[in-house]
Design a protein around this motif. Structure first.
Motif, PDB file in Angstrom:
ATOM      1  N   THR A  76       0.822  -1.213   0.000  1.00 48.14           N
ATOM      2  CA  THR A  76       0.000   0.000   0.000  1.00 48.14           C
ATOM      3  C   THR A  76       0.854   1.260   0.000  1.00 48.14           C
ATOM      4  OG1 THR A  76      -0.133   0.028   2.425  1.00 48.14           O
ATOM      5  CG2 THR A  76      -1.876  -1.155   1.224  1.00 48.14           C
ATOM      6  N   GLY A  77       2.129   1.116   0.355  1.00 50.36           N
ATOM      7  CA  GLY A  77       2.968   2.301   0.387  1.00 50.36           C
ATOM      8  C   GLY A  77       4.435   1.970   0.533  1.00 50.36           C
ATOM      9  N   ILE A  78       5.251   2.976   0.268  1.00 45.48           N
ATOM     10  CA  ILE A  78       6.698   2.903   0.431  1.00 45.48           C
ATOM     11  C   ILE A  78       7.115   4.073   1.311  1.00 45.48           C
ATOM     12  CG2 ILE A  78       8.909   3.260  -0.748  1.00 45.48           C
ATOM     13  CD1 ILE A  78       7.805   1.689  -3.105  1.00 45.48           C
ATOM     14  N   VAL A  79       7.879   3.781   2.343  1.00 44.93           N
ATOM     15  CA  VAL A  79       8.437   4.817   3.189  1.00 44.93           C
ATOM     16  C   VAL A  79       9.879   5.051   2.760  1.00 44.93           C
ATOM     17  CG1 VAL A  79       9.240   3.228   5.001  1.00 44.93           C
ATOM     18  CG2 VAL A  79       8.682   5.611   5.575  1.00 44.93           C
ATOM     19  N   THR A  80      10.337   6.274   2.868  1.00 47.48           N
ATOM     20  CA  THR A  80      11.685   6.572   2.391  1.00 47.48           C
ATOM     21  C   THR A  80      12.278   7.757   3.129  1.00 47.48           C
ATOM     22  OG1 THR A  80      13.008   6.920   0.382  1.00 47.48           O
ATOM     23  CG2 THR A  80      10.956   8.169   0.557  1.00 47.48           C
ATOM     24  N   VAL A  81      13.590   7.812   3.132  1.00 46.25           N
ATOM     25  CA  VAL A  81      14.340   8.985   3.574  1.00 46.25           C
ATOM     26  C   VAL A  81      15.000   9.566   2.336  1.00 46.25           C
ATOM     27  CG1 VAL A  81      16.272   9.842   4.945  1.00 46.25           C
ATOM     28  CG2 VAL A  81      14.757   8.088   5.882  1.00 46.25           C
ATOM     29  N   THR A  82      14.737  10.826   2.073  1.00 52.00           N
ATOM     30  CA  THR A  82      15.293  11.445   0.871  1.00 52.00           C
ATOM     31  C   THR A  82      15.688  12.880   1.186  1.00 52.00           C
ATOM     32  OG1 THR A  82      14.897  11.787  -1.493  1.00 52.00           O
ATOM     33  CG2 THR A  82      13.038  12.205  -0.014  1.00 52.00           C
TER      34      THR A  82
ATOM     35  N   SER B  13      -0.562   2.665  -5.575  1.00 48.93           N
ATOM     36  CA  SER B  13      -1.933   2.460  -6.048  1.00 48.93           C
ATOM     37  C   SER B  13      -1.937   2.494  -7.567  1.00 48.93           C
ATOM     38  CB  SER B  13      -2.863   3.554  -5.515  1.00 48.93           C
ATOM     39  OG  SER B  13      -2.533   4.812  -6.086  1.00 48.93           O
ATOM     40  N   HIS B  14      -3.002   1.962  -8.155  1.00 50.10           N
ATOM     41  CA  HIS B  14      -3.144   2.035  -9.604  1.00 50.10           C
ATOM     42  C   HIS B  14      -3.256   3.488 -10.060  1.00 50.10           C
ATOM     43  CE1 HIS B  14      -3.428  -2.261 -10.498  1.00 50.10           C
ATOM     44  NE2 HIS B  14      -4.164  -2.393  -9.408  1.00 50.10           N
ATOM     45  N   ALA B  15      -3.885   4.329  -9.233  1.00 49.55           N
ATOM     46  CA  ALA B  15      -4.026   5.739  -9.587  1.00 49.55           C
ATOM     47  C   ALA B  15      -2.664   6.428  -9.647  1.00 49.55           C
ATOM     48  CB  ALA B  15      -4.934   6.446  -8.584  1.00 49.55           C
ATOM     49  N   SER B  16      -1.792   6.145  -8.673  1.00 48.06           N
ATOM     50  CA  SER B  16      -0.469   6.779  -8.696  1.00 48.06           C
ATOM     51  C   SER B  16       0.352   6.277  -9.882  1.00 48.06           C
ATOM     52  CB  SER B  16       0.272   6.514  -7.382  1.00 48.06           C
ATOM     53  OG  SER B  16       0.445   5.136  -7.152  1.00 48.06           O
ATOM     54  N   LEU B  17       0.198   5.006 -10.229  1.00 45.10           N
ATOM     55  CA  LEU B  17       0.907   4.478 -11.394  1.00 45.10           C
ATOM     56  C   LEU B  17       0.428   5.139 -12.678  1.00 45.10           C
ATOM     57  CD1 LEU B  17       2.880   2.510 -12.706  1.00 45.10           C
ATOM     58  CD2 LEU B  17       1.075   0.770 -12.658  1.00 45.10           C
ATOM     59  N   LEU B  18      -0.868   5.310 -12.828  1.00 40.63           N
ATOM     60  CA  LEU B  18      -1.405   5.954 -14.025  1.00 40.63           C
ATOM     61  C   LEU B  18      -0.914   7.391 -14.143  1.00 40.63           C
ATOM     62  CD1 LEU B  18      -5.079   4.597 -14.046  1.00 40.63           C
ATOM     63  CD2 LEU B  18      -3.257   4.051 -15.676  1.00 40.63           C
ATOM     64  N   ARG B  19      -0.847   8.106 -13.016  1.00 38.66           N
ATOM     65  CA  ARG B  19      -0.374   9.494 -13.050  1.00 38.66           C
ATOM     66  C   ARG B  19       1.076   9.558 -13.503  1.00 38.66           C
ATOM     67  NH1 ARG B  19      -3.146   9.904  -8.058  1.00 38.66           N
ATOM     68  NH2 ARG B  19      -1.154   9.769  -6.953  1.00 38.66           N
ATOM     69  N   VAL B  20       1.922   8.689 -12.955  1.00 39.01           N
ATOM     70  CA  VAL B  20       3.341   8.696 -13.317  1.00 39.01           C
ATOM     71  C   VAL B  20       3.528   8.287 -14.775  1.00 39.01           C
ATOM     72  CG1 VAL B  20       5.549   7.535 -12.897  1.00 39.01           C
ATOM     73  CG2 VAL B  20       4.182   8.357 -10.969  1.00 39.01           C
ATOM     74  N   ARG B  21       2.791   7.280 -15.224  1.00 43.01           N
ATOM     75  CA  ARG B  21       2.894   6.864 -16.623  1.00 43.01           C
ATOM     76  C   ARG B  21       2.471   7.989 -17.563  1.00 43.01           C
ATOM     77  NH1 ARG B  21       0.137   0.862 -16.722  1.00 43.01           N
ATOM     78  NH2 ARG B  21       1.892  -0.326 -15.867  1.00 43.01           N
ATOM     79  N   TRP B  22       1.379   8.653 -17.235  1.00 40.92           N
ATOM     80  CA  TRP B  22       0.888   9.726 -18.106  1.00 40.92           C
ATOM     81  C   TRP B  22       1.868  10.897 -18.117  1.00 40.92           C
ATOM     82  CZ3 TRP B  22      -0.469  14.839 -17.028  1.00 40.92           C
ATOM     83  CH2 TRP B  22      -1.096  15.523 -18.090  1.00 40.92           C
ATOM     84  N   ARG B  23       2.339  11.285 -16.953  1.00 45.43           N
ATOM     85  CA  ARG B  23       3.252  12.416 -16.850  1.00 45.43           C
ATOM     86  C   ARG B  23       4.582  12.118 -17.545  1.00 45.43           C
ATOM     87  NH1 ARG B  23       3.137  17.908 -15.839  1.00 45.43           N
ATOM     88  NH2 ARG B  23       4.776  18.555 -14.389  1.00 45.43           N
ATOM     89  N   GLY B  24       5.019  10.851 -17.461  1.00 42.67           N
ATOM     90  CA  GLY B  24       6.298  10.483 -18.050  1.00 42.67           C
ATOM     91  C   GLY B  24       6.205   9.983 -19.476  1.00 42.67           C
ATOM     92  N   ARG B  25       4.994  10.016 -20.060  1.00 40.28           N
ATOM     93  CA  ARG B  25       4.767   9.560 -21.438  1.00 40.28           C
ATOM     94  C   ARG B  25       5.174   8.094 -21.612  1.00 40.28           C
ATOM     95  NH1 ARG B  25       7.822  14.789 -24.005  1.00 40.28           N
ATOM     96  NH2 ARG B  25       6.479  16.402 -23.120  1.00 40.28           N
ATOM     97  N   LEU B  26       4.844   7.287 -20.617  1.00 34.37           N
ATOM     98  CA  LEU B  26       5.145   5.862 -20.687  1.00 34.37           C
ATOM     99  C   LEU B  26       3.920   5.135 -21.211  1.00 34.37           C
ATOM    100  CD1 LEU B  26       6.886   5.467 -17.203  1.00 34.37           C
ATOM    101  CD2 LEU B  26       7.933   6.056 -19.396  1.00 34.37           C
ATOM    102  N   ASN B  27       4.100   4.313 -22.222  1.00 34.37           N
ATOM    103  CA  ASN B  27       2.962   3.680 -22.879  1.00 34.37           C
ATOM    104  C   ASN B  27       2.472   2.418 -22.192  1.00 34.37           C
ATOM    105  OD1 ASN B  27       2.876   5.612 -24.960  1.00 34.37           O
ATOM    106  ND2 ASN B  27       4.521   4.565 -26.059  1.00 34.37           N
ATOM    107  N   GLY B  28       3.288   1.817 -21.372  1.00 30.97           N
ATOM    108  CA  GLY B  28       2.873   0.571 -20.728  1.00 30.97           C
ATOM    109  C   GLY B  28       3.800   0.227 -19.591  1.00 30.97           C
TER     110      GLY B  28
END
Length: 210
Positions: free
Chosen positions: A140-146, A183-198
Motif C-alpha cells: 500500500t505504500g513505500i516509506v523513504t528517507v530522501t 496504487s493504480h491511480a499513482s501508477l497511471l499518473r506517473v505513466r501519463w506524466r512520463g509519457r510511458l505507454n505501458g
C-alpha cells in the motif's frame, strides 16, 4: 528496460550488482559528496547485507543507469535505525504491506530524453517500476528517507511525498522522511506524466528483465 533482482538471485546477477554499487559511488560519493561507506570505487552499507530487492534501470547500451533498493519495513530500515530523528516523534511505519526504498540513484548524460517537468524520462521509468513492484507485491505504500531536491522531483512526477516529519540537516543535505502511495491511480499518473505507454517492469519476479 527494468530488471528486478530478488535476494535469492543476488549471486546469479553479481555482475549487475557490482555495476550498481559503482553507480551509487559515482552519484552519492563523487557527485553529492555524502558521507557514505566506499571501497574500490563502490558504495555499500549494512542494509545491502539484509537481502534487499533491487530494481535496476538499463539503457539501450545495456549499462545500468539507475537503481533503487527495497526492504520490508518490518525489519531493519534506514529510517528506524539510521535516521530516527527524522520521525519527529512519530511511530516508524512497520507493516507487511509497507516497504522502505533507499539508494535511489540515476546516472545518465544530459542528452537523455526528457518528459514533463523537465525530468528525464528515466526518472519516470524508475518511479513506475517501483509502483509496479509494489502493486505486484500487494503493498500500500513505500516509506523513504530522501532530500529536499528529490522531494521536488517526486512532486513534479505527480507521485508526491507525504512528509512524516520536518526536514533536518543531515551532513551536507536537507533530509526528510515520507510516505509514497502505492496504487493504480499513482501508477497511471506517473505513466501519463512520463509519457510511458505501458509497464516498465514486465515480469516483476526472480530477476527477470523486461
Amino acid at each position: 528496460m527494468m530488471q528486478l533482482i530478488t535476494p535469492d538471485r543476488h549471486g546469479e546477477f553479481a555482475g549487475e550488482l557490482k555495476e550498481m554499487h559503482g553507480l551509487r559511488y559515482r552519484v552519492f560519493k563523487e557527485r553529492l559528496d555524502w558521507d557514505v561507506q566506499t571501497e574500490d570505487e563502490m558504495e555499500t552499507d549494512a542494509f545491502d547485507a539484509l537481502g534487499p530487492v533491487y530494481l535496476l534501470l538499463k539503457g539501450a547500451d545495456w549499462r545500468i543507469h539507475g537503481c533503487v533498493r527495497l526492504l520490508p519495513s518490518t525489519g531493519p530500515t534506514m529510517l528506524r535505525d539510521t535516521f530516527p530523528t527524522l520521525l519527529d516523534g512519530e511511530v516508524v511505519p512497520s507493516a507487511p504491506d509497507i516497504w522502505e526504498s533507499s539508494r535511489f540513484a540515476l546516472d545518465f548524460p544530459p542528452s537523455a530524453p526528457k518528459a514533463a517537468g523537465g525530468l528525464a524520462q528515466a526518472t519516470y521509468e524508475l518511479f513506475a517500476g517501483m509502483i509496479e513492484f509494489g502493486l505486484a507485491s500487494k503493498l500500500t505504500g513505500i516509506v523513504t528517507v530522501t532530500d529536499i531536491r528529490m522531494e521536488r522531483i517526486l512532486r513534479l512526477a505527480t507521485w508526491p511525498l507525504s512528509r512524516i516529519g520536518r526536514p533536518k540537516t543531515v551532513g551536507n543535505t536537507e533530509a526528510v522522511a515520507g510516505f509514497l502511495e502505492i496504487s493504480h491511480a499513482s501508477l497511471l499518473r506517473v505513466r501519463w506524466r512520463g509519457r510511458l505507454n505501458g509497464p516498465v517492469l514486465w515480469k516483476p519476479v526472480l530477476g527477470t528483465s523486461a
